[in-house]
Enzyme design. Structure first.
Site, PDB file in Angstrom:
ATOM      1  N   ASP A 104       3.253   1.806   6.208  1.00  0.00           N
ATOM      2  CA  ASP A 104       2.171   2.166   5.291  1.00  0.00           C
ATOM      3  C   ASP A 104       1.848   1.043   4.302  1.00  0.00           C
ATOM      4  OD1 ASP A 104       4.598   2.477   3.951  1.00  0.00           O
ATOM      5  OD2 ASP A 104       4.232   4.548   3.321  1.00  0.00           O
ATOM      6  N   ASP A 107       5.549  -3.755  -0.283  1.00  0.00           N
ATOM      7  CA  ASP A 107       5.607  -3.829  -1.739  1.00  0.00           C
ATOM      8  C   ASP A 107       6.578  -4.969  -2.096  1.00  0.00           C
ATOM      9  OD1 ASP A 107       4.979  -2.336  -4.277  1.00  0.00           O
ATOM     10  OD2 ASP A 107       7.105  -1.899  -4.262  1.00  0.00           O
TER      11      ASP A 107
HETATM   12  P1  IMP Z   1       9.279  -2.358  -0.036  1.00  0.00           P
HETATM   13  O1  IMP Z   1      10.621  -2.422   0.638  1.00  0.00           O
HETATM   14  O2  IMP Z   1       9.404  -2.454  -1.537  1.00  0.00           O
HETATM   15  O3  IMP Z   1       8.275  -3.307   0.523  1.00  0.00           O
HETATM   16  O4  IMP Z   1       8.859  -0.873   0.118  1.00  0.00           O
HETATM   17  C1  IMP Z   1       7.993  -0.348   0.938  1.00  0.00           C
HETATM   18  C2  IMP Z   1       8.097   1.164   0.797  1.00  0.00           C
HETATM   19  O5  IMP Z   1       8.014   1.571  -0.572  1.00  0.00           O
HETATM   20  C3  IMP Z   1       6.940   1.803   1.496  1.00  0.00           C
HETATM   21  O6  IMP Z   1       7.263   2.122   2.815  1.00  0.00           O
HETATM   22  C4  IMP Z   1       6.680   3.039   0.652  1.00  0.00           C
HETATM   23  O7  IMP Z   1       7.462   4.111   1.145  1.00  0.00           O
HETATM   24  C5  IMP Z   1       7.168   2.706  -0.720  1.00  0.00           C
HETATM   25  N1  IMP Z   1       6.054   2.365  -1.625  1.00  0.00           N
HETATM   26  C6  IMP Z   1       5.803   1.172  -2.177  1.00  0.00           C
HETATM   27  N2  IMP Z   1       4.723   1.200  -2.972  1.00  0.00           N
HETATM   28  C7  IMP Z   1       4.256   2.477  -2.902  1.00  0.00           C
HETATM   29  C8  IMP Z   1       3.123   3.144  -3.490  1.00  0.00           C
HETATM   30  O8  IMP Z   1       2.317   2.583  -4.267  1.00  0.00           O
HETATM   31  N3  IMP Z   1       2.976   4.452  -3.174  1.00  0.00           N
HETATM   32  C9  IMP Z   1       3.822   5.124  -2.350  1.00  0.00           C
HETATM   33  N4  IMP Z   1       4.889   4.530  -1.760  1.00  0.00           N
HETATM   34  C10 IMP Z   1       5.107   3.214  -2.049  1.00  0.00           C
HETATM   35 MG    MG Z   2       7.378   4.076   3.688  1.00  0.00          MG
END
Ligand code: IMP
Ligand code: MG
Length: 182
Positions: A104, A107
């Site tokens: 999705d 981040d």
């Molecule tokens: P990362 O490991 O920080 O890149 O995290 C990615 C995961 O964090 C995604 O798969 C989402 O589940 C969650 N996430 C990050 N930002 C958001 C947001 O703005 N809304 C909802 N879920 C988020």
């Molecule tokens: Mg996710």
């Protein structure tokens, strides 16, 4: 406390989402034409609406599978960087497959950095990623997704698979939460 639905503004409309999945499907079809064994690997739960719309528009012959991961100690907005596999991918034939992770949002970058290494260590032929949303300003590790739906600013988003406290995944658009109204 203002109800959540009054604190939302649409960031990516249903029409824009449809245009995005059409474009990404065409890009993937072009790049994977000579990859006869491909797995679209959806990351639960956030990818489900994106993945189902994307795969309907793809012509590439593919299989689908799913994994579920979570970050240790994750609050609504923060990640510790440690990723835990909740639902694993068990395929003895993984060496024959090119894997396209469908996620999705990217981040901090920890989830996709971890999954790429994890799947390559299992022996996958190749591992790339297709993300609906990219928040590059939040990166903690230098991860660059292969296919990106759209780049968004540093706002918390929900809808079209993304949740706020496990809710609002069924909204047909991506909305941002207005942090100024509480
Ligand atoms: P990362 O490991 O920080 O890149 O995290 C990615 C995961 O964090 C995604 O798969 C989402 O589940 C969650 N996430 C990050 N930002 C958001 C947001 O703005 N809304 C909802 N879920 C988020
Ligand atoms: Mg996710």
């Amino acid at each position: 406390m203002t109800p959540m639905t009054d604190r939302l503004h649409i960031l990516v409309s249903a029409e824009e989402l449809s245009a995005i999945t059409s474009r990404l499907a065409a890009e993937i079809d072009r790049d994977y034409a000579d990859h006869p064994r491909m797995i679209l690997l959806g990351i639960l739960k956030g990818s489900i609406l994106f993945m189902s719309d994307l795969m309907k528009k793809m012509k590439t012959v593919c299989e689908i599978d799913f994994m579920k991961v979570s970050s240790y100690g994750r609050g609504v907005r923060s990640s510790t960087g440690e990723v835990q596999v909740i639902l694993d991918l068990f395929r003895e034939d993984i060496r024959q497959y090119d894997i396209l992770i469908v996620e999705d949002i990217v981040d901090s970058g920890h989830t996709l950095t971890f999954l790429t290494r994890y799947l390559l260590d299992k022996g996958a032929k190749s591992v790339r990623s297709c993300v609906l949303l990219d928040k590059p300003s939040r990166r903690e590790v230098p991860y660059i997704p292969d296919y990106v739906g759209t780049v968004i600013p540093d706002e918390f988003v929900l809808g079209y698979g993304l949740d706020y406290d496990e809710k609002y995944r069924n909204l047909p658009y991506v909305a941002a939460v207005d942090q100024s109204k509480n």
